[in-house]
Design a protein around this motif. Structure first.
Motif, PDB file in Angstrom:
ATOM      1  N   ARG A  60       0.841  -1.200   0.000  1.00 34.50           N
ATOM      2  CA  ARG A  60       0.000   0.000   0.000  1.00 34.50           C
ATOM      3  C   ARG A  60       0.875   1.250   0.000  1.00 34.50           C
ATOM      4  NH1 ARG A  60      -1.980  -3.012   4.324  1.00 34.50           N
ATOM      5  NH2 ARG A  60      -3.825  -4.200   3.781  1.00 34.50           N
ATOM      6  N   GLN A  61       0.279   2.366  -0.416  1.00 35.57           N
ATOM      7  CA  GLN A  61       1.001   3.628  -0.296  1.00 35.57           C
ATOM      8  C   GLN A  61       1.248   3.914   1.175  1.00 35.57           C
ATOM      9  OE1 GLN A  61      -0.561   7.028  -2.304  1.00 35.57           O
ATOM     10  NE2 GLN A  61      -0.141   6.184  -4.318  1.00 35.57           N
ATOM     11  N   ASP A  62       2.369   4.505   1.446  1.00 34.79           N
ATOM     12  CA  ASP A  62       2.784   4.925   2.780  1.00 34.79           C
ATOM     13  C   ASP A  62       2.669   6.450   2.796  1.00 34.79           C
ATOM     14  OD1 ASP A  62       4.668   4.135   5.255  1.00 34.79           O
ATOM     15  OD2 ASP A  62       5.489   5.953   4.344  1.00 34.79           O
TER      16      ASP A  62
ATOM     17  N   GLU B 283       4.794   8.593   3.330  1.00 35.42           N
ATOM     18  CA  GLU B 283       5.977   9.206   2.735  1.00 35.42           C
ATOM     19  C   GLU B 283       6.456   8.510   1.467  1.00 35.42           C
ATOM     20  OE1 GLU B 283       8.840   9.314   5.893  1.00 35.42           O
ATOM     21  OE2 GLU B 283       7.879  11.044   6.824  1.00 35.42           O
TER      22      GLU B 283
ATOM     23  N   ASN C 264       5.303   3.764  -3.156  1.00 33.94           N
ATOM     24  CA  ASN C 264       5.237   2.380  -3.606  1.00 33.94           C
ATOM     25  C   ASN C 264       4.663   2.339  -5.012  1.00 33.94           C
ATOM     26  OD1 ASN C 264       6.525   1.167  -1.315  1.00 33.94           O
ATOM     27  ND2 ASN C 264       4.715   1.796  -0.169  1.00 33.94           N
TER      28      ASN C 264
ATOM     29  N   HIS D 126      15.243   5.027   4.356  1.00 37.15           N
ATOM     30  CA  HIS D 126      14.207   4.791   3.352  1.00 37.15           C
ATOM     31  C   HIS D 126      14.536   5.569   2.095  1.00 37.15           C
ATOM     32  CE1 HIS D 126      11.310   2.571   5.714  1.00 37.15           C
ATOM     33  NE2 HIS D 126      11.373   3.460   6.676  1.00 37.15           N
TER      34      HIS D 126
ATOM     35  N   GLN E 299      13.388  -3.386   5.178  1.00 38.90           N
ATOM     36  CA  GLN E 299      12.010  -2.928   5.298  1.00 38.90           C
ATOM     37  C   GLN E 299      11.618  -2.392   3.936  1.00 38.90           C
ATOM     38  OE1 GLN E 299      11.150   0.276   8.078  1.00 38.90           O
ATOM     39  NE2 GLN E 299       9.125  -0.606   8.409  1.00 38.90           N
TER      40      GLN E 299
ATOM     41  N   GLY F 223       8.582  -0.578   1.577  1.00 39.67           N
ATOM     42  CA  GLY F 223       7.319   0.137   1.551  1.00 39.67           C
ATOM     43  C   GLY F 223       7.197   1.304   2.494  1.00 39.67           C
ATOM     44  N   GLY F 224       8.244   1.649   3.232  1.00 43.22           N
ATOM     45  CA  GLY F 224       8.167   2.754   4.178  1.00 43.22           C
ATOM     46  C   GLY F 224       7.929   2.256   5.593  1.00 43.22           C
ATOM     47  N   GLU F 225       7.709   3.201   6.507  1.00 44.39           N
ATOM     48  CA  GLU F 225       7.541   2.857   7.927  1.00 44.39           C
ATOM     49  C   GLU F 225       6.379   1.891   8.162  1.00 44.39           C
ATOM     50  OE1 GLU F 225       9.365   3.379  10.633  1.00 44.39           O
ATOM     51  OE2 GLU F 225      10.858   4.444   9.453  1.00 44.39           O
ATOM     52  N   SER F 226       5.359   1.953   7.322  1.00 43.24           N
ATOM     53  CA  SER F 226       4.212   1.056   7.484  1.00 43.24           C
ATOM     54  C   SER F 226       4.368  -0.218   6.657  1.00 43.24           C
ATOM     55  CB  SER F 226       2.916   1.774   7.096  1.00 43.24           C
ATOM     56  OG  SER F 226       2.958   2.148   5.733  1.00 43.24           O
ATOM     57  N   GLY F 227       5.557  -0.429   6.103  1.00 40.23           N
ATOM     58  CA  GLY F 227       5.786  -1.552   5.200  1.00 40.23           C
ATOM     59  C   GLY F 227       6.097  -2.858   5.884  1.00 40.23           C
TER      60      GLY F 227
END
Length: 166
Positions: free
Chosen positions: A15-17, A19, A22, A63, A83, A85-89
């Motif tokens: 999914r988009q993060d 910041e 993706n 990142h 990691q 996709g970013g912090e939520s990845g």
């Protein structure tokens, strides 16, 4: 994120993060044990399947993503936790022989590696030189445009077959 398998590969749709954009169309593809743990073997495999080996080294610990190019990373020595996709990845542990293919816009960073880590990076033949973006708000509109304008990979860099689509 959702995940499934295809021909033994892990297929990850990120999914988009907030910041990191993706890629809304193309998944990350993870091939476990796909190549001999040897830089020359990884480079030869990439060339056979229409991807240009471009560098040997490690993975940055911040990142970052490339909005205008897809990237294949072959771990040829050592191991690394990344990691995507970013912090939520998602977190992935990669070892020698593993290949991860990152569509344009896919955030990635090194969360820890052993001293032996060596990665071979490659880009599809004909790809523009990759930019390097870090998720700043000011770059987002340009990045989304570049991601959409980046041609889909003609092949999977490990199998040579069609790259999976969403």
């Amino acid at each position: 994120m959702h995940e499934h398998r295809r021909d033994g590969a892990e297929i990850l749709f990120l999914r988009q993060d907030p910041e990191i954009p993706n890629n809304p169309r193309l998944p990350v593809v993870v091939h476990r044990g796909a190549v001999a743990p040897d830089a020359v073997a990884a480079e030869a495999m990439f060339r056979r399947h229409g991807w240009r080996p471009a560098w040997r080294g490690g993975i940055f610990d911040t990142h970052h993503y490339h909005s205008n190019a897809h990237e294949a990373l072959a771990v040829v020595a050592g191991q690394v936790r990344v990691q995507l996709g970013g912090e939520s990845g998602v977190l992935l542990d990669l070892s020698a022989g593993d290949v991860v293919v990152l569509p344009a816009g896919t955030g990635h960073r090194n969360l820890g590696a052993d001293e032996a880590l060596l990665v071979v990076g490659a880009y599809p033949d004909g790809a523009a030189p990759p930019d390097q973006l870090h998720g700043a708000l000011a770059e987002r509109a340009r990045a989304l445009h570049a991601i959409a304008a980046t041609p889909d990979p003609a092949t999977d860099p490990v199998t040579g077959g069609a790259y999976p689509r969403g």
